[in-house]
Design an enzyme around this catalytic site. Structure first.
Site, PDB file in Angstrom:
ATOM      1  N   HIS A 120      -3.489  -5.767   1.172  1.00 23.91           N
ATOM      2  CA  HIS A 120      -2.801  -5.957   2.454  1.00 23.91           C
ATOM      3  C   HIS A 120      -2.737  -7.412   2.914  1.00 23.91           C
ATOM      4  CE1 HIS A 120      -2.422  -1.693   3.747  1.00 23.91           C
ATOM      5  NE2 HIS A 120      -3.386  -1.551   2.864  1.00 23.91           N
ATOM      6  N   CYS A 129       0.829  -1.201   0.000  1.00 19.67           N
ATOM      7  CA  CYS A 129       0.000   0.000   0.000  1.00 19.67           C
ATOM      8  C   CYS A 129       0.868   1.258   0.000  1.00 19.67           C
ATOM      9  CB  CYS A 129      -0.971  -0.035   1.175  1.00 19.67           C
ATOM     10  SG  CYS A 129      -2.285   1.190   1.056  1.00 19.67           S
ATOM     11  N   GLU A 152      -0.832  -8.616   5.088  1.00 21.63           N
ATOM     12  CA  GLU A 152      -0.537  -8.691   6.528  1.00 21.63           C
ATOM     13  C   GLU A 152      -1.804  -8.670   7.379  1.00 21.63           C
ATOM     14  OE1 GLU A 152      -0.571  -6.061   4.806  1.00 21.63           O
ATOM     15  OE2 GLU A 152      -0.734  -4.218   5.970  1.00 21.63           O
TER      16      GLU A 152
END
Lengths: 226, 81
Positions: free
Chosen positions: A196, A87, A198
């Site tokens: 994302h 990002c 994560e």
């Protein structure tokens, strides 16, 4: 020996904690890196996390690019240091010219936050080897300026060289050219990704655990490196 | 002190959704006849010392490396008296 993965905190980073947690869940040791500290503390790889570094002032990632830690990361990346930008981290990598193109305002102007289906197109990079080429995954996506743009020649080159790492499926959430969600450099050690992974590393907090592969990939690569 | 102005605009081929949103709002506000709007940035630099060729060259370098992202933006530099 434990694999050490640095996660940079810029002023305005948001997802550095989640990135460190993902690194830990993958079995590596997360090492916090500070934007003003040039020292990379002998890490084996670096994650540039999501957020709004320096308030997104001037352009997303434009000021972070000139932070002391980035001098070391840019130099390291050119020598083969694995770097994953997620990002805002992707925006920093483009501003640093480690990756071609740029990220621009979503074409519909709205901030978007959704669970996004992706296809992993290239499973040979430092950060995607835990996947199969063509594998479909679902991870959260949240951005205001996530539209990937580059001139046609660069886009053609990225396609021809297999450097599109991931593509949006079902819906293009931000106007990215050719549905591009992530790309890599020629050597495959630097990857930028708008969604994302994560945030999708354990069932309690993510829609899936599909994102963990990015973090186990780097472990696999470093363990196999003589 | 002299002022140097750097204008930064998205390249013509890059979509400007912000400018489009402004353009679409205009008729609603009673401003007719505007067919396109492009939105950019203006930097006003107060320069210490003379604005000579060397100073302007440094400012162009600054614009090229920092104020503009030349992948998607063009810039112009001019001195304002």
């Amino acid at each position: 020996m434990t694999t050490r993965i640095g996660v940079v905190t810029f002023p305005g980073s948001l997802d550095d904690m989640d990135a460190r947690r993902a690194v830990r869940l993958a079995g590596a040791e997360p090492v916090p890196l500070w934007h003003r500290d040039k020292d990379l503390h002998q890490v084996d790889g670096v994650v540039l996390p999501g957020g709004f570094s320096y308030g997104d002032y001037l352009r997303c990632g434009a000021i972070a690019r000139f932070s002391p830690v980035m001098e070391s990361i840019v130099a390291g990346a050119k020598e083969g240091l694995p770097v994953l930008g997620i990002c805002n981290g992707f925006q920093v990598l483009c501003e640093s010219h480690l990756l071609p193109g740029a990220l621009t305002r979503n074409d519909h102007l709205h901030f978007i936050c959704r669970d996004q289906r992706l296809r992993v197109e290239n499973a040979d990079t430092a950060w995607t080897s835990s996947y199969e080429a063509g594998q479909e995954i679902v991870v959260p996506l949240k951005n205001g300026e996530g539209g990937y743009v580059a001139d046609e020649r660069t886009l053609d080159e990225l396609e021809a060289e297999g450097r599109v790492v991931a593509r949006y499926l079902e819906l293009n959430p931000n106007g990215s050219r050719r549905d591009i969600a992530g790309i890599t450099n020629e050597a495959g050690n630097v990857v930028g990704l708008m969604p994302h992974p994560e945030h999708a590393v354990e069932p309690l907090t993510g829609p899936t655990t599909d994102g963990l592969g990015f973090f186990t990939s780097i472990l696999k690569r470093l363990v196999n490196t003589p | 002190m002299a002022r140097v102005v750097v204008d930064v605009m998205l390249k013509p081929e890059i979509l400007d959704p912000q400018g489009q949103a402004v353009q679409r709002a205009l008729p609603r506000l009673g401003f007719e006849g505007i067919s396109d709007v492009r939105q950019g940035k203006r930097f006003e630099l107060e320069v210490e010392g003379p604005v000579d060729d060397a100073a302007l060259a440094r400012i162009r370098e600054m614009a090229e490396t920092f104020l503009a992202n030349t992948v998607i933006e063009d810039f112009t530099v001019r001195t304002e008296s």
